[in-house]
Enzyme design. Structure first.
Site, PDB file in Angstrom:
ATOM      1  N   GLU A  56      89.264 -34.253 -20.996  1.00  0.00           N
ATOM      2  CA  GLU A  56      89.884 -33.826 -19.633  1.00  0.00           C
ATOM      3  C   GLU A  56      91.094 -32.855 -19.557  1.00  0.00           C
ATOM      4  O   GLU A  56      92.059 -33.189 -19.147  1.00  0.00           O
ATOM      5  CB  GLU A  56      90.671 -35.165 -18.690  1.00  0.00           C
ATOM      6  CG  GLU A  56      89.193 -36.219 -18.724  1.00  0.00           C
ATOM      7  CD  GLU A  56      89.670 -37.319 -17.902  1.00  0.00           C
ATOM      8  OE1 GLU A  56      90.813 -37.583 -17.691  1.00  0.00           O
ATOM      9  OE2 GLU A  56      88.692 -38.136 -17.173  1.00  0.00           O
ATOM     10  N   GLU A 115      82.210 -40.188 -19.510  1.00  0.00           N
ATOM     11  CA  GLU A 115      82.886 -41.072 -19.083  1.00  0.00           C
ATOM     12  C   GLU A 115      82.239 -41.394 -17.821  1.00  0.00           C
ATOM     13  O   GLU A 115      82.170 -40.501 -16.897  1.00  0.00           O
ATOM     14  CB  GLU A 115      84.284 -40.984 -19.089  1.00  0.00           C
ATOM     15  CG  GLU A 115      84.880 -40.983 -20.018  1.00  0.00           C
ATOM     16  CD  GLU A 115      86.552 -40.857 -20.197  1.00  0.00           C
ATOM     17  OE1 GLU A 115      87.201 -41.190 -19.120  1.00  0.00           O
ATOM     18  OE2 GLU A 115      87.198 -40.329 -20.901  1.00  0.00           O
TER      19      GLU A 115
HETATM   20  C1  BG6 Z   1      89.927 -40.948 -17.994  1.00  0.00           C
HETATM   21  C2  BG6 Z   1      90.307 -40.992 -19.298  1.00  0.00           C
HETATM   22  O1  BG6 Z   1      90.665 -40.281 -16.873  1.00  0.00           O
HETATM   23  O2  BG6 Z   1      89.714 -42.217 -17.116  1.00  0.00           O
HETATM   24  C3  BG6 Z   1      90.487 -42.218 -20.030  1.00  0.00           C
HETATM   25  O3  BG6 Z   1      89.719 -40.142 -20.162  1.00  0.00           O
HETATM   26  C4  BG6 Z   1      90.671 -43.379 -19.081  1.00  0.00           C
HETATM   27  O4  BG6 Z   1      91.269 -42.110 -21.002  1.00  0.00           O
HETATM   28  C5  BG6 Z   1      89.837 -43.671 -17.898  1.00  0.00           C
HETATM   29  O5  BG6 Z   1      91.014 -44.598 -19.327  1.00  0.00           O
HETATM   30  C6  BG6 Z   1      89.947 -44.529 -17.036  1.00  0.00           C
HETATM   31  O6  BG6 Z   1      91.153 -44.310 -16.300  1.00  0.00           O
HETATM   32  P1  BG6 Z   1      92.081 -45.715 -16.301  1.00  0.00           P
HETATM   33  O7  BG6 Z   1      93.402 -45.131 -15.889  1.00  0.00           O
HETATM   34  O8  BG6 Z   1      91.397 -46.716 -15.362  1.00  0.00           O
HETATM   35  O9  BG6 Z   1      92.189 -46.303 -17.383  1.00  0.00           O
END
Ligand code: BG6
Length: 479
Positions: free
Chosen positions: A177, A378
């Site tokens: 990201e 993701e």
């Molecule tokens: C993304 C990141 O922004 O979202 C992850 O690459 C992160 O590292 C994921 O865990 C989910 O976000 P969060 O804040 O719910 O863990």
């Protein structure tokens, strides 16, 4: 329904070393940026401390103990049918201080074991070289990516792991990201420009000048290692990784449309225009001018960026937002960034707007723009899970989210998008990056670990484990 996902489509899950592994100070590993972040909640920001304080809880220190349980975890994801596992290498496990002369052999040996185990289960690793972390020493001494010197340290680290794992890893991503380096919390985790800062993460103030300069160094570093990999290891496939936040105009007022375009450029296109096309986009100049940003560009930097174009584009997709110029435009939640509210969408308990159709829109937009293979690396929903009396977790909400997004990908494939893989975020419950919580769970595999640090780390298959298993077994037909 027939599948329509191509044969060999990668199905899997995505993780990050700092949220998963634990063992933060074991076998020679040095402290990393995230080791200095305490736990927080949706409404209480994580605190950053310069020194590790014994009376505070730092959830990344223990993660969910993948370091000692990787064999069990990999066996579980293999049981689900994964063909790809996205993971990151902890830079400070390899170079504990970041500027060390020699790598840490025990750290290198750990990833040998993990990759061998994945290969034994016929799972392709997808490796992020830097996922929201860097050795904390680089923060203390150089203020993270604000310093040009990090380019060289990063190159050394990448060359070490490329050489070591050249026969075990084919797919690599440079920075997780990278585009959130321009925003709030993202700027701290992505660029490490938090030298000397102590306090709630929401209170740090860094100038745009500093953020974009730090990012420039990362673009050069990414370009250099991608070009090096292409030359030395032609079998490698090198990718970028962006946090894609689709923005819709709040109204059809042309001012809203214009503001949305500006936000999409700043948030989504700026970094990938650089990493995919190999040059700063034309619109960057005006943005820099109007925001008083004067980049120091070294001799050869633009050539390094031009030579380091990626082979495939990857992104995270969780939510969409709106952009409006009218009074009363309400904000919505996110982790690294905030967007605007959309009355047509439901939200997760953490206020993230759920928008599977937006994934189809995003895939089409990205593919139209770049015409290279795409991966969704993701996607997922953070939710509280309840363990029932029969030791089960009936996470119907997660299954519904998953199925809707699989359907959106199927439609995008029908639209003609060259989508080659999907890795769900956090297939094993892990520490939240945004809040440091454990209760915000993404996994198909429950981990008995809690916000106060208690728990046995026992793993339990959730109902979504079996739902994803079916989706994978049918190559996306069942879903
Ligand atoms: C993304 C990141 O922004 O979202 C992850 O690459 C992160 O590292 C994921 O865990 C989910 O976000 P969060 O804040 O719910 O863990």
């Amino acid at each position: 329904m027939s599948s329509e996902f191509p044969k060999g489509f990668f199905w899997g899950g995505a993780t990050a070393a700092n949220q998963l592994e634990g063992a933060w100070n074991i076998d020679g590993r040095g402290p990393s940026v995230d080791d200095h972040f305490t736990g927080g909640t949706k409404d209480t920001p994580r605190r950053i401390t310069v020194d590790i304080q014994p009376d505070l809880l730092y959830p990344n220190h223990d993660g969910v103990d993948f370091y000692h349980r990787y064999e069990e975890d990999i066996a579980l994801i293999a049981e689900m049918g994964f063909t790809m596992f996205r993971m990151s290498i902890s830079w400070s496990r390899i170079y504990p201080r970041g500027d060390d002369e020699q790598p840490n052999e025990a750290g290198l040996a750990f990833y040998d074991r993990v990759f061998d185990c994945l290969r034994a289960h016929h799972i392709e690793p997808l490796v992020t070289l830097s996922h929201y972390e860097m050795p904390y020493h680089l923060v203390e001494k150089y203020n993270g990516w604000a310093s040009r010197e990090l380019i060289g340290f990063f190159e050394t680290y990448c060359k070490t792991v490329f050489q070591r794992y050249r026969d075990k890893v084919t797919y690599w991503l440079t920075f997780n990201e990278i585009n959130v380096g321009t925003k709030e919390l993202g700027a701290m985790l992505e660029t490490g420009i938090i030298q000397g800062f102590e306090g709630p993460a929401s209170k740090i103030e860094t100038s745009l000048q500093l953020r974009y300069q730090a990012l420039h160094h990362q673009f050069v570093a990414s370009g250099r290692v991608v070009a090096f990999a292409h030359e030395r290891y032609p079998q490698f496939k090198m990718g970028n990784m962006d946090c894609f936040i689709l923005s819709y105009p709040e109204t059809c007022d042309p001012q809203d449309v214009l503001a949305t375009q500006a936000e999409m450029r700043r948030m989504n296109w700026f970094s990938s225009d650089i990493q995919v096309r190999g040059a700063y986009p034309s619109y960057a100049q005006r943005f820099f001018r109007e925001n008083g940003i004067e980049l120091e560009v070294g001799k050869g930097d633009l050539d390094d960026i031009a030579r380091g174009k990626v082979d495939f584009y990857t992104f995270s997709y969780y939510m969409s937002g709106t952009v409006g110029t009218h009074e009363g435009h309400a904000a919505c939640q996110g982790n690294m960034v905030r967007g605007g509210l959309n009355p047509y969408l439901e939200q997760t308990e953490w206020g993230w707007q759920i928008d599977p159709t937006g994934l189809r829109v995003a895939l089409n937009e990205i593919y139209d723009r770049y015409q290279i293979p795409l991966m969704v690396v993701e996607n997922g929903m953070g939710a509280k899970d309840e363990l029932t009396g029969d030791d089960r977790i009936h996470d119907t909400y997660r299954i519904a989210y998953l199925k809707k997004h699989v359907l959106a990908m199927r439609e995008a494939l029908r639209d003609g998008v060259d989508l080659i893989g999907y890795t769900w975020w956090g297939p094993i419950d892990l520490v939240s990056a945004g809040t440091g919580e454990m209760r915000k769970r993404y996994g198909f595999i429950y981990v008995d670990k809690h916000d106060d640090g208690s728990g046995t780390n026992r793993r339990v298959r959730k109902d979504s484990f079996f739902a994803y298993q079916k989706i994978i077994a049918s190559n996306g037909a069942e879903g």
